[in-house]
Write a protein that holds these residues in place. Structure first.
Motif: not given
Ligand SMILES: Cc1cc2nc3c(=O)[nH]c(=O)nc-3n(C[C@H](O)[C@H](O)[C@H](O)COP(=O)(O)OP(=O)(O)OC[C@H]3O[C@@H](n4cnc5c(N)ncnc54)[C@H](O)[C@@H]3O)c2cc1C
Length: 309
Positions: A96-104, A124-128, A190-201
């Protein structure tokens, strides 16, 4: 622009879809949520001769848990994961923390998790998450089924182990133990862009000592990666009270893990607005902060459940 003309098939069963994909004489694409495919067809970057629309195959629209494993069918939309309790335990919280970053929201209402794995965009958040959490991808063709570990499935930017005749029917994630702390932080223009980088832990702490970590990096290479070197620096580290995300001392294990992830795990690819050095800098900072978030989450879980620290 309008897409080039193509044939369209909307099967009601998996075997019908597999028969269509096995027709190797034609360039064929599966249509799931269409949020990447249709755009690429309109831009004339993809020209399928046959589109196999799987949206009528109801058996693919299932989310289930058995044997400590979550199975996500090929038609489960991104938005299914917006509610923390859609998936049991800390895995649901991480999703739920990751998915809200996907597009709109409209894109999350149509796009699918499995479609993201098929598309294999490095941002892609899901791929990582699939790579970091040891997910398995289930691939069917007319000859049978095979499971491919996510770490072996991604072969590069938009390249995977999937053969053109194969349909991905589901992805399976092992559930996270109840005392696992999770964190997810994304950096984008911007909110609707793909990630420049993101981290999941995902972080497990026993008696104040880190016993297990999983760190997934989004857009830190040409494919999703797990930060194994950074993880190794954390095993056995005593963390005490987690520092505030924005004030991590330089010699704290989380700050060191961030440096190691940026230097040894990541292999960033330069993009507009984000060069290699910029991405490495962002990775070092975000890994440290996401570890803080996960450690705080772990504390609140063990405190709430009354578990020993
Ligand atoms: C403006 C915008 C912003 C976006 N931002 C993000 C973002 O921040 N993060 C992110 O991860 N994504 C983002 N996306 C992409 C979105 O998440 C898509 O939903 C996802 O990439 C693909 O899922 P889909 O179900 O729409 O697949 P589709 O578009 O239907 O298909 C994509 C590709 O995968 C193949 N495919 C799909 N399902 C299967 C299957 N079951 N078996 C075999 N092949 C299959 C298709 O043939 C096609 O090649 C964005 C898209 C847009 C338009």
């Amino acid at each position: 622009m309008k897409p080039a003309t193509f044939d369209y098939l909307a099967p009601h069963t998996v075997p019908e879809a597999l028969d269509a994909l096995a027709d190797s004489g034609r360039k064929t694409r599966v249509l799931a949520g269409g949020q990447s495919l249709i755009l690429e067809m309109h831009l004339h970057r993809i020209h399928p001769e046959l589109v196999v629309d799987i949206n009528r195959i109801t058996e693919l629209d299932t989310l289930s848990v058995a044997d400590h494993t979550l199975r996500v069918g090929a038609l489960v939309r991104h938005r299914a994961f917006e509610q923390e309790h859609a998936v049991p335990g800390p895995l649901g919280s991480l999703f739920s923390r990751a998915v809200v970053n996907i597009a709109h929201p409209p894109i999350r209402a149509r796009g699918t998790m499995v479609g993201s794995l098929a598309w294999a965009h490095p941002a892609s958040e899901w791929c990582a998450l699939a790579v970091a959490l040891d997910a398995d991808v289930e691939l069917h063709d007319t000859n049978g089924v095979r499971q491919v570990a996510a770490r072996d499935y991604f072969r590069g930017a938009m390249r995977t182990a999937r053969r053109p005749c194969e349909l991905i029917t589901s992805v399976r994630f092992p559930l996270l133990d109840d005392d696992t702390g999770v964190g997810f932080i994304e950096h984008r223009r911007t909110h609707f862009c793909f990630a420049q980088v993101a981290v999941a832990v995902a972080l497990t702490v026993r008696d104040g000592v880190i016993t297990k970590t999983r760190i997934g990096l989004v857009n830190a290479a040409d494919r999703p990666i797990r930060a194994h070197a950074a993880e190794q620096t954390l095993i056995g580290a005593e963390i005490g009270a987690p520092p505030a995300e924005y004030r991590i001392p330089e010699d704290h294990p989380f700050a060191r893990a961030g440096q190691v992830a940026a230097e040894y795990d990541a292999a960033p690819v330069a993009e507009s607005y984000a060069g290699v050095d910029y991405k490495r800098h962002a990775i070092a900072i975000l890994v440290g902060r996401t570890l803080c978030q996960a450690a705080a989450d772990e504390r609140s879980r063990t405190t709430t459940s009354g578990g020993a620290r």
